[in-house]
Design an enzyme around this catalytic site. Structure first.
Site, short mmCIF file in Angstrom:
data_model
loop_
_atom_site.label_atom_id
_atom_site.label_comp_id
_atom_site.label_asym_id
_atom_site.label_seq_id
_atom_site.Cartn_x
_atom_site.Cartn_y
_atom_site.Cartn_z
N GLY A 21 0.83 -1.19 0.00
CA GLY A 21 0.00 0.00 0.00
C GLY A 21 0.87 1.24 0.00
N SER A 25 -0.76 4.01 5.25
CA SER A 25 -1.90 3.11 5.09
C SER A 25 -1.89 2.00 6.15
CB SER A 25 -1.88 2.49 3.68
OG SER A 25 -0.73 1.68 3.51
N THR A 28 3.04 -1.25 8.17
CA THR A 28 3.91 -1.71 9.26
C THR A 28 3.09 -2.11 10.47
OG1 THR A 28 5.74 -0.36 8.45
CG2 THR A 28 5.88 -1.10 10.73
N GLU A 94 9.58 -2.59 4.81
CA GLU A 94 10.15 -1.66 3.83
C GLU A 94 10.81 -2.41 2.67
OE1 GLU A 94 9.51 1.45 3.99
OE2 GLU A 94 9.26 1.99 6.10
N CYS A 150 -7.32 9.84 1.69
CA CYS A 150 -6.81 10.99 0.95
C CYS A 150 -6.95 12.26 1.79
CB CYS A 150 -7.55 11.14 -0.37
SG CYS A 150 -7.03 12.58 -1.32
N CYS A 153 -9.45 14.84 -0.18
CA CYS A 153 -10.89 14.66 -0.39
C CYS A 153 -11.53 13.59 0.50
CB CYS A 153 -11.16 14.35 -1.86
SG CYS A 153 -10.69 12.68 -2.34
N CYS A 182 -5.64 10.05 -3.12
CA CYS A 182 -6.34 9.13 -4.01
C CYS A 182 -5.90 9.39 -5.44
CB CYS A 182 -7.86 9.32 -3.88
SG CYS A 182 -8.46 10.83 -4.64
ZN ZN Z 1 -8.55 12.56 -3.13
#
Ligand code: ZN
Length: 192
Positions: A21, A25, A28, A94, A150, A153, A182
Site C-alpha cells: 500500500g 496506510s 507496518t 520496507e 486521501c 478529499c 487518491c
Molecule cells: Zn482525493
C-alpha cells in the site's frame, strides 16, 4: 483475491504473505500485528529491515503510530537468508528498498516451510510499481492491500504524494515530505 485468513493457515508448508500500500496506510502496523500474534503463540520470529530506512530507530521496526519491535538491519537480501535459518516466521519491512533478489530469497524461505510476511510500498511517488513489490505480489499466496485516506478529499487513497521537489526515487522521510492521496488528487511534482 485470496484474503489472508489467520484461522485457515496452511500446515506442513511455508508461504508468502504480502502487505502492500501507500505511505500512512498502516502496512507496518499490520506487519507488527501479525508478528505479535505469532510471538504470543511462541513461534520463533525474526524481523528484518533494509539499512536505508533509519527514520525512527536503527534496530527496531516502528510504525507511524510508534509501535516498536526489535529487528535486524541488513544491507542485502543474502543476510536475510542467513539470519532466518532458525526462525519459523520471517517478517520483512520496507521491502521496496531491497533488490529483485528478494523474490528468490522469499521463495527459498517459503520452500523451507517458513511463513514469510513482507510489507512494502507497491508504488513510488509517481504511482509507478516499485520493484521488487510487483514481482513479490505475483509469487505470494496471500495479498493484503492497505488503503490510507486521501488528505485532500477523504476518499480511499493508494498513492503516496511527495510534497517536496525531487526526482530521486528514494527519498526517506515521513509526514513532512509525503502524504496519502487518491487517484484523483495525486499528481507528480516537477523534479528540480
Ligand atoms: Zn482525493
Amino acid at each position: 483475491m485470496m484474503e489472508f485468513n489467520p484461522h485457515s493457515m496452511p500446515t506442513k508448508t511455508g508461504w508468502i504473505e504480502v502487505i502492500c500500500g501507500c505511505m500512512f496506510s498502516g502496512k507496518t502496523e499490520e506487519l507488527i500485528r501479525r508478528v505479535r500474534r505469532a510471538i504470543i503463540a511462541k513461534q520463533n520470529v525474526k524481523i528484518f529491515k533494509p539499512k536505508i530506512d533509519n527514520r525512527y530507530s536503527a534496530n527496531e521496526i516502528v510504525s507511524h503510530s510508534e509501535q516498536a519491535l526489535p529487528s535486524q538491519v541488513v544491507e542485502n537480501v543474502n543476510e536475510i537468508l542467513e539470519g532466518a535459518e532458525d526462525s519459523y516466521v520471517i517478517a520483512i519491512d520496507e521491502a521496496q528498498f531491497f533488490s529483485n533478489d528478494l523474490i528468490d530469497v522469499c521463495n527459498k524461505l517459503a520452500d523451507k516451510g517458513k511463513r514469510v510476511i513482507v510489507a512494502g510500498l507497491d508504488q513510488d511517488y509517481r504511482g509507478v510499481p516499485f520493484e521488487p513489490m510487483p514481482n513479490l505480489l505475483a509469487v505470494a499466496e496471500y495479498i493484503t492491500k492497505t488503503l490510507a485516506i486521501c488528505v485532500e478529499c477523504g476518499n480511499p487513497a493508494d498513492k503516496t504524494q511527495r510534497k517536496i521537489h525531487s526526482g530521486e526515487r528514494v527519498l526517506v522521510g515521513a509526514a513532512e515530505s509525503y502524504e496519502a492521496r487518491c487517484r484523483k488528487c495525486h499528481y507528480i511534482p516537477d523534479a528540480e
